[in-house]
Design an enzyme around this catalytic site. Structure first.
Site, PDB file in Angstrom:
ATOM      1  N   PHE A   1      -5.984  -5.400   1.938  1.00 13.99           N
ATOM      2  CA  PHE A   1      -6.957  -5.151   3.011  1.00 13.99           C
ATOM      3  C   PHE A   1      -7.573  -6.442   3.544  1.00 13.99           C
ATOM      4  O   PHE A   1      -8.100  -6.464   4.650  1.00 13.99           O
ATOM      5  CB  PHE A   1      -8.075  -4.211   2.511  1.00 13.99           C
ATOM      6  CG  PHE A   1      -9.130  -4.925   1.695  1.00 13.99           C
ATOM      7  CD1 PHE A   1     -10.180  -5.598   2.313  1.00 13.99           C
ATOM      8  CD2 PHE A   1      -9.073  -4.950   0.306  1.00 13.99           C
ATOM      9  CE1 PHE A   1     -11.133  -6.277   1.564  1.00 13.99           C
ATOM     10  CE2 PHE A   1     -10.012  -5.625  -0.447  1.00 13.99           C
ATOM     11  CZ  PHE A   1     -11.051  -6.294   0.188  1.00 13.99           C
TER      12      PHE A   1
ATOM     13  N   LYS B   1       4.193  -1.799   4.971  1.00 13.10           N
ATOM     14  CA  LYS B   1       3.241  -0.784   4.469  1.00 13.10           C
ATOM     15  C   LYS B   1       1.910  -1.525   4.303  1.00 13.10           C
ATOM     16  O   LYS B   1       1.649  -2.159   3.294  1.00 13.10           O
ATOM     17  CB  LYS B   1       3.755  -0.239   3.122  1.00 13.10           C
ATOM     18  CG  LYS B   1       3.272   1.139   2.733  1.00 13.10           C
ATOM     19  CD  LYS B   1       1.783   1.325   2.675  1.00 13.10           C
ATOM     20  CE  LYS B   1       1.119   0.748   1.461  1.00 13.10           C
ATOM     21  NZ  LYS B   1      -0.355   0.781   1.512  1.00 13.10           N
TER      22      LYS B   1
ATOM     23  N   GLU C   1      -4.109   0.822   3.532  1.00 10.98           N
ATOM     24  CA  GLU C   1      -4.585   2.046   4.174  1.00 10.98           C
ATOM     25  C   GLU C   1      -6.059   1.941   4.582  1.00 10.98           C
ATOM     26  O   GLU C   1      -6.602   2.819   5.244  1.00 10.98           O
ATOM     27  CB  GLU C   1      -4.349   3.263   3.272  1.00 10.98           C
ATOM     28  CG  GLU C   1      -5.055   3.245   1.913  1.00 10.98           C
ATOM     29  CD  GLU C   1      -4.270   2.500   0.820  1.00 10.98           C
ATOM     30  OE1 GLU C   1      -3.741   1.413   1.094  1.00 10.98           O
ATOM     31  OE2 GLU C   1      -4.222   3.017  -0.317  1.00 10.98           O
ATOM     32  N   ARG C   2      -6.730   0.841   4.161  1.00 11.65           N
ATOM     33  CA  ARG C   2      -8.148   0.666   4.523  1.00 11.65           C
ATOM     34  C   ARG C   2      -8.306   0.175   5.960  1.00 11.65           C
ATOM     35  O   ARG C   2      -9.301   0.450   6.609  1.00 11.65           O
ATOM     36  CB  ARG C   2      -8.810  -0.344   3.610  1.00 11.65           C
ATOM     37  CG  ARG C   2      -8.563  -0.129   2.161  1.00 11.65           C
ATOM     38  CD  ARG C   2      -9.855  -0.117   1.369  1.00 11.65           C
ATOM     39  NE  ARG C   2      -9.557   0.127  -0.023  1.00 11.65           N
ATOM     40  CZ  ARG C   2      -9.379   1.330  -0.543  1.00 11.65           C
ATOM     41  NH1 ARG C   2      -9.503   2.400   0.214  1.00 11.65           N
ATOM     42  NH2 ARG C   2      -9.098   1.485  -1.819  1.00 11.65           N
TER      43      ARG C   2
ATOM     44  N   SER D   1      -3.692  -7.013  -5.629  1.00 14.24           N
ATOM     45  CA  SER D   1      -4.284  -7.291  -6.943  1.00 14.24           C
ATOM     46  C   SER D   1      -3.187  -7.473  -7.995  1.00 14.24           C
ATOM     47  O   SER D   1      -2.068  -6.968  -7.844  1.00 14.24           O
ATOM     48  CB  SER D   1      -5.224  -6.155  -7.331  1.00 14.24           C
ATOM     49  OG  SER D   1      -4.508  -4.950  -7.366  1.00 14.24           O
TER      50      SER D   1
ATOM     51  N   CYS E   1      -8.496 -14.449  -1.502  1.00 17.69           N
ATOM     52  CA  CYS E   1      -7.804 -14.856  -2.738  1.00 17.69           C
ATOM     53  C   CYS E   1      -7.936 -16.353  -2.961  1.00 17.69           C
ATOM     54  O   CYS E   1      -7.651 -16.844  -4.039  1.00 17.69           O
ATOM     55  CB  CYS E   1      -6.337 -14.465  -2.673  1.00 17.69           C
ATOM     56  SG  CYS E   1      -5.450 -15.410  -1.432  1.00 17.69           S
TER      57      CYS E   1
ATOM     58  N   GLU F   1     -11.780 -11.188 -11.684  1.00 18.47           N
ATOM     59  CA  GLU F   1     -11.932 -11.463 -10.249  1.00 18.47           C
ATOM     60  C   GLU F   1     -13.009 -10.516  -9.730  1.00 18.47           C
ATOM     61  O   GLU F   1     -12.872  -9.286  -9.864  1.00 18.47           O
ATOM     62  CB  GLU F   1     -10.598 -11.187  -9.536  1.00 18.47           C
ATOM     63  CG  GLU F   1     -10.667 -11.453  -8.054  1.00 18.47           C
ATOM     64  CD  GLU F   1      -9.337 -11.199  -7.333  1.00 18.47           C
ATOM     65  OE1 GLU F   1      -8.689 -10.178  -7.602  1.00 18.47           O
ATOM     66  OE2 GLU F   1      -8.965 -12.033  -6.495  1.00 18.47           O
TER      67      GLU F   1
HETATM   68  P1  NAD Z   1      -4.575  -3.696  -3.926  1.00 15.94           P
HETATM   69  O1  NAD Z   1      -3.707  -4.208  -5.009  1.00 15.94           O
HETATM   70  O2  NAD Z   1      -5.537  -2.616  -4.244  1.00 15.94           O
HETATM   71  O3  NAD Z   1      -3.690  -3.127  -2.716  1.00 15.94           O
HETATM   72  C1  NAD Z   1      -2.666  -3.900  -2.137  1.00 15.94           C
HETATM   73  C2  NAD Z   1      -1.591  -2.962  -1.594  1.00 15.94           C
HETATM   74  O4  NAD Z   1      -1.030  -2.225  -2.682  1.00 15.94           O
HETATM   75  C3  NAD Z   1      -2.091  -1.942  -0.586  1.00 15.94           C
HETATM   76  O5  NAD Z   1      -1.167  -1.826   0.455  1.00 15.94           O
HETATM   77  C4  NAD Z   1      -2.180  -0.669  -1.407  1.00 15.94           C
HETATM   78  O6  NAD Z   1      -1.955   0.491  -0.632  1.00 15.94           O
HETATM   79  C5  NAD Z   1      -1.091  -0.827  -2.434  1.00 15.94           C
HETATM   80  N1  NAD Z   1      -1.404  -0.150  -3.702  1.00 15.94           N
HETATM   81  C6  NAD Z   1      -2.626   0.041  -4.244  1.00 15.94           C
HETATM   82  N2  NAD Z   1      -2.527   0.708  -5.400  1.00 15.94           N
HETATM   83  C7  NAD Z   1      -1.212   0.953  -5.610  1.00 15.94           C
HETATM   84  C8  NAD Z   1      -0.471   1.590  -6.651  1.00 15.94           C
HETATM   85  N3  NAD Z   1      -1.071   2.126  -7.715  1.00 15.94           N
HETATM   86  N4  NAD Z   1       0.872   1.645  -6.537  1.00 15.94           N
HETATM   87  C9  NAD Z   1       1.489   1.099  -5.476  1.00 15.94           C
HETATM   88  N5  NAD Z   1       0.842   0.485  -4.460  1.00 15.94           N
HETATM   89  C10 NAD Z   1      -0.495   0.396  -4.524  1.00 15.94           C
HETATM   90  O7  NAD Z   1      -5.330  -4.977  -3.310  1.00 15.94           O
HETATM   91  P2  NAD Z   1      -6.475  -5.019  -2.209  1.00 15.94           P
HETATM   92  O8  NAD Z   1      -7.745  -4.500  -2.797  1.00 15.94           O
HETATM   93  O9  NAD Z   1      -5.998  -4.423  -0.926  1.00 15.94           O
HETATM   94  O10 NAD Z   1      -6.573  -6.599  -1.975  1.00 15.94           O
HETATM   95  C11 NAD Z   1      -7.350  -7.447  -2.757  1.00 15.94           C
HETATM   96  C12 NAD Z   1      -6.526  -8.162  -3.803  1.00 15.94           C
HETATM   97  O11 NAD Z   1      -5.473  -8.899  -3.190  1.00 15.94           O
HETATM   98  C13 NAD Z   1      -7.311  -9.204  -4.582  1.00 15.94           C
HETATM   99  O12 NAD Z   1      -6.958  -9.132  -5.936  1.00 15.94           O
HETATM  100  C14 NAD Z   1      -6.868 -10.525  -3.974  1.00 15.94           C
HETATM  101  O13 NAD Z   1      -7.016 -11.651  -4.824  1.00 15.94           O
HETATM  102  C15 NAD Z   1      -5.449 -10.235  -3.694  1.00 15.94           C
HETATM  103  N6  NAD Z   1      -4.897 -11.145  -2.695  1.00 15.94           N
HETATM  104  C16 NAD Z   1      -4.013 -12.095  -3.120  1.00 15.94           C
HETATM  105  C17 NAD Z   1      -3.499 -13.001  -2.215  1.00 15.94           C
HETATM  106  C18 NAD Z   1      -2.501 -14.051  -2.667  1.00 15.94           C
HETATM  107  O14 NAD Z   1      -1.830 -14.628  -1.813  1.00 15.94           O
HETATM  108  N7  NAD Z   1      -2.362 -14.323  -3.950  1.00 15.94           N
HETATM  109  C19 NAD Z   1      -3.874 -12.932  -0.873  1.00 15.94           C
HETATM  110  C20 NAD Z   1      -4.772 -11.930  -0.484  1.00 15.94           C
HETATM  111  C21 NAD Z   1      -5.265 -11.048  -1.402  1.00 15.94           C
END
Ligand code: NAD
Length: 499
Positions: free
Chosen positions: A149, A173, A176-177, A226, A281, A384
């Site tokens: 998101f 994909k 969804e937020r 994450s 991140c 985090e």
């Molecule tokens: P998230 O992991 O909750 O969601 C990311 C994606 O995964 C979304 O599209 C979501 O729909 C999907 N997802 C969520 N739960 C799932 C599941 N159980 N099974 C399959 N798919 C699933 O992350 P977020 O809250 O959207 O983003 C924040 C996180 O992203 C933080 O941890 C941040 O550090 C990380 N991030 C990392 C980078 C990097 O380059 N390392 C960059 C940006 C964000």
């Protein structure tokens, strides 16, 4: 309330699952849209359409594919304000920060305009008698990306622009937020000349992700989000034979040496710790001053800066430093971690608890927090937080400070503030973290370098953007060719060697 769509075969289409995710306005807490959550069948249909469209796109010459990217850059600039507004409305970040989100994506699209150069293969003339040898970089076919998101414009563009310019079709994909900007980007790319079916946006949750991971047509999966989900997607994608790159969470340390310019360091910490409400991140979430004297002076400089930060909705314009966090659950998680810091003995120097904004009582605003005397066994150090909370861990020596960053399980970014070149050089050489800043707080590499962390911040071999992107989204084929005049008589039964 707006019902959002998927973007398939050049059209916005309604979801058929009857399952929806709430798209909130984080500043007010209101539900402003419904995001359709795909069924497995909907994802499979999108993949089939992409697979049918991809060969014709792959046969378009690289220069023409690049021209689509050139036009896309022009359209992104034309629609910058519209994109930034839509992004702020669903994410909550300030308008200048939202425009930055689009801009950092656009810069990767600009880099992709150089695809004809990056897609050139190698050639050896007369590798043997009458034998030429050359290599081709060919697209994978259908690639997929799953995005978080916090950068709803930048990260999708970091994935789909290089994938598509290499001749692949792409299934996105998004989170969804905040799905509106990714949908707008898909439409803009088609306006720029991309054929239908090459970029498909399927909205959804775990069901859509699993449909991608288990689909045999999908050749590669890129993920940003994450760490627990990154680990799941990496393991499942690899087990299903796909090429996978997953970028996870972070806990970024900034080391402040006694010889650093402390005003510069304090300014850098405030911007990188609290910008975008800490939902980056590459945010600095741990300050490590070396020596008590440095720590005392730094805290003194930080407190007034942090207390002066303005928190509010993006609609307040340039007057606001950061906006709300993404959901009520995220706010509650941050508040719980702050409480755990207090309970475990850290000193809360700036207390942002109970922050309220008149007229926005239901928004997900969190005030800025600063902790001192944090220790490495505390939850606020280990986890985090992804909120406006900066932890100060005092180190006695440089060795203690660098070891702390080395020992942390995350390894996305880090930074050191010092005037001493030897210390800076030693830090850059020894640290086991992917992106390092020297007197630079958020060392996000530019488009033509690559972006990626180490340790639990990255799973896979190739980074995002830069030359790694062209490697990730292509396969190398090497051709050995001999024309009849060079062929000797008779078959050979032992392995050919160069004598
Ligand atoms: P998230 O992991 O909750 O969601 C990311 C994606 O995964 C979304 O599209 C979501 O729909 C999907 N997802 C969520 N739960 C799932 C599941 N159980 N099974 C399959 N798919 C699933 O992350 P977020 O809250 O959207 O983003 C924040 C996180 O992203 C933080 O941890 C941040 O550090 C990380 N991030 C990392 C980078 C990097 O380059 N390392 C960059 C940006 C964000």
């Amino acid at each position: 309330m707006q019902e959002l769509t998927h973007y398939v075969n050049g059209a916005h289409i309604k979801g058929t699952s009857d399952r929806f995710g709430d798209v909130l306005n984080p500043a007010t807490g209101e539900v402003q849209g419904k995001c359709p959550l795909s069924t497995t069948a909907e994802v499979e249909t999108a993949i089939e359409i992409a697979a049918a469209a991809q060969p014709a796109w792959a046969s378009v010459n690289p220069q023409r594919r690049s021209r689509v990217m050139m036009k896309f850059v022009e359209l992104l600039n034309r629609d910058m304000d519209k994109l930034a507004e839509a992004l702020s409305r669903e994410h909550g970040k300030t308008l200048p920060d939202a425009a930055g989100d689009v801009q950092r994506g656009l810069e990767v699209v600009e880099f992709c305009i150089g695809a004809p150069h990056h897609l050139k293969g190698e050639f050896t003339d007369s590798a043997g008698p009458g034998i030429d040898m050359y290599s081709m970089k060919q697209p994978l076919g259908v690639c997929a990306g799953i995005t978080p998101f916090n950068f709803p414009a930048m990260i999708p563009m970091w994935m789909f622009a290089p994938a598509i310019v290499c001749g692949n079709a792409f299934i996105l994909k998004p989170s969804e937020r905040n799905p509106s900007v990714p949908l707008m980007l898909a439409q803009l790319l088609e306006e720029a000349g991309l054929p239908k079916g090459i970029l498909q946006v399927v909205n959804g949750d775990k069901e859509a992700v699993d449909a991608i991971l288990h689909n045999q047509t999908v050749q590669s999966v890129s993920f940003v989000g994450s760490t627990p989900i990154a680990e799941y997607i990496y393991a499942t994608g690899c087990a299903n034979g796909k090429r996978v790159q997953c970028f996870g969470g972070a806990k970024n340390h900034m080391i402040i040496m006694p010889d650093a310019d402390l005003d510069q360091a304090a300014d850098a910490l405030v911007g990188s710790g609290y910008g975008a409400a800490g939902e980056r991140c590459m945010a600095i979430s741990v300050a490590v001053p070396v020596g008590d004297e440095t720590a005392d002076k730094l805290i003194k400089k930080l407190v007034p800066r942090i207390e002066a930060l303005k928190v509010g909705p993006y609609t307040s314009g340039e007057d606001v430093d950061f906006g709300p966090v993404i959901t009520a659950a995220s706010k509650a998680n941050i508040e719980n971690l702050v409480q755990s810091g207090i309970d475990q003995g850290a000193k809360l120097v700036v207390d942002g608890r109970g922050f309220k904004l008149q007229g926005y009582e239901d928004g997900f605003f969190v005030g800025a927090h600063l902790f001192d005397n944090v220790t490495t066994d505390m939850d606020i150090y280990k986890k985090e937080i992804f909120g406006p909370v900066l932890s100060t861990v005092r180190a006695k020596t440089y060795e203690e400070a660098i070891q702390m960053a080395i020992d942390h399980e995350y390894g996305n970014g880090t930074s050191i503030f010092t005037r001493d070149g030897d210390t800076a050089r030693d830090f850059a050489n020894r640290i086991n973290i992917g992106m390092v800043g020297i007197n630079v707080p958020i060392p996000v590499p530019l488009a033509y370098h690559t972006f990626g962390g180490w340790k639990k911040s990255m799973f896979g071999d190739l980074n995002q953007h830069g030359t790694d992107a062209f490697k990730f989204f292509t396969r190398t084929k090497t051709i050995t060719s001999r024309w009849p005049s060079g062929i000797k008589e008779g078959g050979e039964f032992s392995i050919p060697v160069m004598e």
